[in-house]
Design a protein around this motif. Structure first.
Motif, PDB file in Angstrom:
ATOM      1  N   THR A  76       0.860  -1.190   0.000  1.00 40.24           N
ATOM      2  CA  THR A  76       0.000   0.000   0.000  1.00 40.24           C
ATOM      3  C   THR A  76       0.896   1.240   0.000  1.00 40.24           C
ATOM      4  O   THR A  76       2.112   1.142   0.224  1.00 40.24           O
ATOM      5  CB  THR A  76      -0.867   0.088   1.283  1.00 40.24           C
ATOM      6  OG1 THR A  76      -0.001   0.202   2.416  1.00 40.24           O
ATOM      7  CG2 THR A  76      -1.778  -1.113   1.460  1.00 40.24           C
ATOM      8  N   GLY A  77       0.290   2.385  -0.201  1.00 36.92           N
ATOM      9  CA  GLY A  77       1.033   3.637  -0.067  1.00 36.92           C
ATOM     10  C   GLY A  77       1.523   3.805   1.372  1.00 36.92           C
ATOM     11  O   GLY A  77       2.650   4.258   1.609  1.00 36.92           O
ATOM     12  N   TYR A 101      -0.896  14.316   4.096  1.00 37.03           N
ATOM     13  CA  TYR A 101      -1.980  13.329   3.989  1.00 37.03           C
ATOM     14  C   TYR A 101      -2.352  12.790   5.375  1.00 37.03           C
ATOM     15  O   TYR A 101      -1.468  12.447   6.169  1.00 37.03           O
ATOM     16  CB  TYR A 101      -1.505  12.190   3.068  1.00 37.03           C
ATOM     17  CG  TYR A 101      -2.444  11.032   2.996  1.00 37.03           C
ATOM     18  CD1 TYR A 101      -3.680  11.150   2.382  1.00 37.03           C
ATOM     19  CD2 TYR A 101      -2.097   9.800   3.542  1.00 37.03           C
ATOM     20  CE1 TYR A 101      -4.547  10.083   2.321  1.00 37.03           C
ATOM     21  CE2 TYR A 101      -2.959   8.723   3.478  1.00 37.03           C
ATOM     22  CZ  TYR A 101      -4.185   8.876   2.869  1.00 37.03           C
ATOM     23  OH  TYR A 101      -5.040   7.809   2.815  1.00 37.03           O
ATOM     24  N   GLU A 145       5.245  16.923   0.955  1.00 43.05           N
ATOM     25  CA  GLU A 145       4.131  16.525   0.112  1.00 43.05           C
ATOM     26  C   GLU A 145       3.721  17.775  -0.644  1.00 43.05           C
ATOM     27  O   GLU A 145       3.241  18.738  -0.045  1.00 43.05           O
ATOM     28  CB  GLU A 145       2.995  16.049   1.020  1.00 43.05           C
ATOM     29  CG  GLU A 145       2.163  14.950   0.433  1.00 43.05           C
ATOM     30  CD  GLU A 145       1.023  14.590   1.358  1.00 43.05           C
ATOM     31  OE1 GLU A 145       1.288  13.980   2.404  1.00 43.05           O
ATOM     32  OE2 GLU A 145      -0.118  14.952   1.047  1.00 43.05           O
ATOM     33  N   ASP A 174       6.526  12.740  -1.061  1.00 40.87           N
ATOM     34  CA  ASP A 174       5.342  11.982  -1.457  1.00 40.87           C
ATOM     35  C   ASP A 174       4.835  12.623  -2.751  1.00 40.87           C
ATOM     36  O   ASP A 174       4.336  13.743  -2.753  1.00 40.87           O
ATOM     37  CB  ASP A 174       4.288  12.046  -0.342  1.00 40.87           C
ATOM     38  CG  ASP A 174       3.065  11.188  -0.636  1.00 40.87           C
ATOM     39  OD1 ASP A 174       2.766  10.974  -1.830  1.00 40.87           O
ATOM     40  OD2 ASP A 174       2.405  10.736   0.323  1.00 40.87           O
ATOM     41  N   LYS A 199      -3.350   5.548  -6.615  1.00 45.71           N
ATOM     42  CA  LYS A 199      -3.932   6.751  -7.206  1.00 45.71           C
ATOM     43  C   LYS A 199      -3.569   6.842  -8.699  1.00 45.71           C
ATOM     44  O   LYS A 199      -3.962   5.981  -9.445  1.00 45.71           O
ATOM     45  CB  LYS A 199      -3.471   7.971  -6.409  1.00 45.71           C
ATOM     46  CG  LYS A 199      -3.522   7.779  -4.865  1.00 45.71           C
ATOM     47  CD  LYS A 199      -4.917   7.643  -4.303  1.00 45.71           C
ATOM     48  CE  LYS A 199      -4.946   7.143  -2.857  1.00 45.71           C
ATOM     49  NZ  LYS A 199      -4.175   7.944  -1.905  1.00 45.71           N
ATOM     50  N   LEU A 328      -8.477   9.226  -5.158  1.00 42.65           N
ATOM     51  CA  LEU A 328      -8.240  10.177  -6.239  1.00 42.65           C
ATOM     52  C   LEU A 328      -7.388   9.515  -7.309  1.00 42.65           C
ATOM     53  O   LEU A 328      -6.870   8.422  -7.114  1.00 42.65           O
ATOM     54  CB  LEU A 328      -7.475  11.399  -5.689  1.00 42.65           C
ATOM     55  CG  LEU A 328      -6.098  11.111  -5.064  1.00 42.65           C
ATOM     56  CD1 LEU A 328      -4.974  11.707  -5.900  1.00 42.65           C
ATOM     57  CD2 LEU A 328      -6.014  11.668  -3.653  1.00 42.65           C
TER      58      LEU A 328
HETATM   59  C1  LIG Z   1      -3.636   7.742  -0.575  1.00 44.47           C
HETATM   60  C2  LIG Z   1      -2.396   8.395  -0.164  1.00 44.47           C
HETATM   61  C3  LIG Z   1      -1.452   7.741   0.659  1.00 44.47           C
HETATM   62  C4  LIG Z   1      -1.703   6.362   1.231  1.00 44.47           C
HETATM   63  O1  LIG Z   1      -1.769   5.389   0.251  1.00 44.47           O
HETATM   64  P1  LIG Z   1      -2.630   4.018   0.365  1.00 44.47           P
HETATM   65  O2  LIG Z   1      -2.358   3.376  -0.943  1.00 44.47           O
HETATM   66  O3  LIG Z   1      -4.043   4.425   0.568  1.00 44.47           O
HETATM   67  O4  LIG Z   1      -2.082   3.266   1.525  1.00 44.47           O
HETATM   68  C5  LIG Z   1      -0.291   8.421   0.964  1.00 44.47           C
HETATM   69  N1  LIG Z   1      -0.057   9.670   0.504  1.00 44.47           N
HETATM   70  C6  LIG Z   1      -0.942  10.328  -0.264  1.00 44.47           C
HETATM   71  C7  LIG Z   1      -0.636  11.711  -0.732  1.00 44.47           C
HETATM   72  C8  LIG Z   1      -2.142   9.716  -0.626  1.00 44.47           C
HETATM   73  O5  LIG Z   1      -3.032  10.381  -1.370  1.00 44.47           O
END
Ligand SMILES: *Cc1c(COP(=O)(O)O)cnc(C)c1O
Length: 421
Positions: A76-77, A101, A145, A174, A199, A328
């Motif tokens: 995951t992110g 975030y 970010e 990020d 995303k 998004l």
């Molecule tokens: C969605 C998001 C994350 C987290 O990612 P997941 O794939 O939901 O775990 C981190 N940073 C930003 C800027 C995001 O939009």
């Protein structure tokens, strides 16, 4: 061969390289383990938590797109963010932006406060004095970010990286909101880039994933070791899906950005819009920096609805093409109310400080026809105008036909139950 363009790298990832059957499209390797060549003679692969050909292909492609030397594809992110934090020890200071975030903010603050994993300094990069504040803290890592969520504030990546070099701090960016098509933080001086590939990179809202890209082999090797150790590498199937989505990243983003520009232009002329937040607008405070460090302004924008917050349900339910949902970057247009959705866990005061008003609305503009998108927004604004007139009339004759109280209550999600996306 000369350095290839982003669109070419993405479209050609692994194409016509299959040695088994000359398949044009690279295969999906769904296997947990791999046969040894002979006793005491391991092959190239041994176990899919550590390495997998499908995931490796995605990682190599993303590293090339970001101009890095090594990428680690994660589940995951959030796990990509968690992975970067493995470089810190309890004596180290991590600097984070005040408007990062929500899920990242939750991870940073809980690891610092409940696990004593590192010290934390929260900085507002939009205010003068950030450089002095950071210098005093002598951090090990600075997290950025840009553009930020949901107000699309811009941070000067080059300026922060110059300061970080002097302080011998690592800079992590990020890059989820722009993707390597529109911003390449390693070229601006950053050490690590993280993405929620959920995303724009995957772009079809059908997987969750992440990636971390490094500018040095040494950092990459250490983080790859941690990813295997923690067990947070991405699934082969998700990597396959992400590769498939990634092929069209550049044309998708171009189209989404063109649509966003039209939407922003439309919103700026709407009487029911108080303010539009988009770095492409010349009056946006980060416009010049965005122009200097990005190759486009992206497809995310926000605006304040110039109406009573009680009329938000009218607006959202009138929309047919903008889906009310978290997340998004997919090809479908989404709309979100940060106050009750993505930023619900901030209390009212924190939201006010961060500039998140009760009628702030965020859009992730998709690839639909832009005339259709504008028509959809227009009819929703008309519905709000009509409801507003009715409410005024009702107030004037003293009856209680104001926007339904129960509906408002329902709309306000329980902050404790809502997650960050
Ligand atoms: C969605 C998001 C994350 C987290 O990612 P997941 O794939 O939901 O775990 C981190 N940073 C930003 C800027 C995001 O939009």
């Amino acid at each position: 061969m000369s350095k290839r363009h982003v669109a070419t790298i993405a479209a050609r990832a692994g194409i016509a390289q299959d040695t088994a059957f000359s398949a044009v499209t690279p295969p999906l390797y769904l296997t947990s383990t791999y046969e040894l060549t002979a006793f005491k003679q391991p092959g190239q692969y041994d176990y899919s938590r550590s390495n997998n050909p499908t995931r490796d292909l995605l990682g190599e492609t993303l590293a090339e797109l970001e101009g890095g030397v090594k990428a680690i594809v994660t589940s995951t992110g959030m796990s990509a963010c968690l992975l970067a934090l493995q470089l810190l020890t309890p004596d180290d200071t991590l600097v984070i932006p005040h408007d990062c975030y929500g899920g990242s903010y939750r991870l940073f603050t809980n690891l610092a406060q409940r696990k004593n994993a590192f010290k934390l300094l929260v900085v507002n990069f939009q205010q003068a004095g950030w450089a002095e504040q950071i210098s005093k803290a002598a951090p090990k890592m600075i997290w950025l970010e840009t553009p930020s969520n949901p107000l699309l504030q811009i941070t000067d990546v080059r300026a922060v990286c110059q300061l970080a070099k002097k302080l011998q701090a690592l800079v992590v960016v990020d890059n989820t909101f722009l993707s390597p098509v529109l911003q390449q933080p390693l070229a601006l001086g950053a050490d690590i880039v993280v993405h929620s590939t959920t995303k724009y990179i995957n772009g079809h809202s059908d997987i969750v994933g992440g990636v971390l890209v490094c500018n040095s082999v040494q950092l990459g090797d250490e983080l790859k070791w941690w990813a295997n150790c923690l067990g947070i590498t991405g699934a082969p199937f998700d990597s396959y899906m992400t590769l498939r989505g990634l092929r069209t990243l550049e044309p998708r983003i171009r189209l989404q950005q063109d649509n966003a520009a039209r939407v922003v232009d439309f919103l700026a002329k709407q009487p029911l819009v108080a303010k539009v937040y988009y770095p492409g607008l010349p009056q946006h405070p980060g416009h010049a920096i965005a122009k200097a460090q990005q190759s486009g302004f992206g497809a995310m924008c926000s605006f304040d609805l110039a109406a009573d917050a009680a009329l938000l349900p009218v607006f959202f339910s009138a929309l047919r093409l903008f889906t009310l949902a978290q997340s998004l970057g997919g090809i479908e247009s989404l709309i979100c109310h940060p106050g009750t959705m993505t930023h619900a866990s901030m209390d009212a005061k924190a939201q006010q400080t961060a500039g998140i008003g009760p009628t702030l609305i965020r859009l992730s503009v998709g690839i639909e026809n832009s005339d259709d998108l504008l028509a959809d927004l227009l009819q929703a604004f008309n519905a709000v105008a009509q409801a507003s007139r009715q409410a005024d009339k009702a107030a004037n004759i003293g009856t209680a036909v104001k926007p339904d109280h129960e509906q408002q209550q329902q709309f306000r999600l329980n902050p404790a139950l809502s997650a960050f996306w």
